[in-house]
Each structure stands twice: as structure tokens, then as C-alpha cells.
Design an enzyme around this catalytic site. Structure first.
Site, PDB file in Angstrom:
ATOM      1  N   MET A  98       0.640  -1.047   0.025  1.00  0.00           N
ATOM      2  CA  MET A  98      -0.083   0.018  -0.058  1.00  0.00           C
ATOM      3  C   MET A  98       1.100   1.200  -0.082  1.00  0.00           C
ATOM      4  O   MET A  98       2.129   1.167   0.334  1.00  0.00           O
ATOM      5  CB  MET A  98      -0.994  -0.073   1.190  1.00  0.00           C
ATOM      6  N   PRO A  99       0.254   2.525  -0.351  1.00  0.00           N
ATOM      7  CA  PRO A  99       1.261   3.440  -0.351  1.00  0.00           C
ATOM      8  C   PRO A  99       1.051   4.227   0.807  1.00  0.00           C
ATOM      9  O   PRO A  99       0.443   4.289   1.767  1.00  0.00           O
ATOM     10  CB  PRO A  99       0.603   4.500  -1.498  1.00  0.00           C
ATOM     11  N   ILE A 100       2.374   4.792   1.063  1.00  0.00           N
ATOM     12  CA  ILE A 100       2.450   5.645   2.363  1.00  0.00           C
ATOM     13  C   ILE A 100       3.015   7.062   1.746  1.00  0.00           C
ATOM     14  O   ILE A 100       4.066   7.089   1.081  1.00  0.00           O
ATOM     15  CB  ILE A 100       3.616   5.052   3.326  1.00  0.00           C
TER      16      ILE A 100
ATOM     17  N   TRP B 100      -2.143   5.922   3.008  1.00  0.00           N
ATOM     18  CA  TRP B 100      -1.733   6.181   4.583  1.00  0.00           C
ATOM     19  C   TRP B 100      -0.856   7.400   4.222  1.00  0.00           C
ATOM     20  O   TRP B 100      -0.042   7.741   3.152  1.00  0.00           O
ATOM     21  CB  TRP B 100      -0.605   5.347   5.112  1.00  0.00           C
TER      22      TRP B 100
END
Length: 84
Positions: free
Chosen positions: A21-23, A63
């Protein structure tokens, strides 16, 4: 110093199920209200999903981390922000 600089760095992270997932990290001068930071996080999430999201990906998979610093900890062009 009038620079309102911030840096966005997308990183790959992992959820509990091991999915990537991207942060999105935002580094900026301290002093914004909670409401401003909430609006920034919402718009950053929406922008990510609009441009890079997978089909069916929801906002809970993005996130946004906001780190605030005082201007005296920033230097632009060799000049510290708090030195003026």
C-alpha cells in the site's frame, strides 16, 4: 522566509495481510491547524487514488504521514528559515 515547502514521498508499505500500500509522507513547517492537516490528508488520498489507485481500491489503503518542523530546522539555498 516565505517558503511554505513540503515534500511528498510515496513509499511502498505492507498491510497486515502483506499487500503493498502507499505511504505518502509530507514534511512541512509547523503551524497548520488540525482541520488544514485533515483536509490535506483527504486531498492527498483522493489524488493518489485518482492517479495511481487500483480498481476497487479504497481510501483505507492509503496512508498519509505528516511531519511538522520549525522553520529554523529548514534550509533553502543555504539559508535557515528561522534566521530572518
Amino acid at each position: 522566509m516565505s517558503h511554505q515547502a513540503f515534500l511528498i514521498r510515496p513509499h511502498g508499505g505492507r498491510t497486515e495481510k502483506g499487500r503493498t500500500m502507499p505511504i505518502i509522507r509530507v514534511e512541512m513547517f509547523a503551524g497548520r491547524s488540525r482541520e488544514q492537516k485533515a483536509a490535506l490528508a483527504k486531498r492527498m488520498t483522493e489524488a493518489f487514488l485518482d492517479t495511481c489507485g487500483r480498481p476497487g481500491q479504497g481510501p483505507d489503503g492509503v496512508w498519509v504521514l505528516i511531519e511538522e518542523m520549525p522553520p529554523e530546522n529548514w534550509a533553502v539555498g543555504g539559508e535557515l528559515g528561522g534566521s530572518q
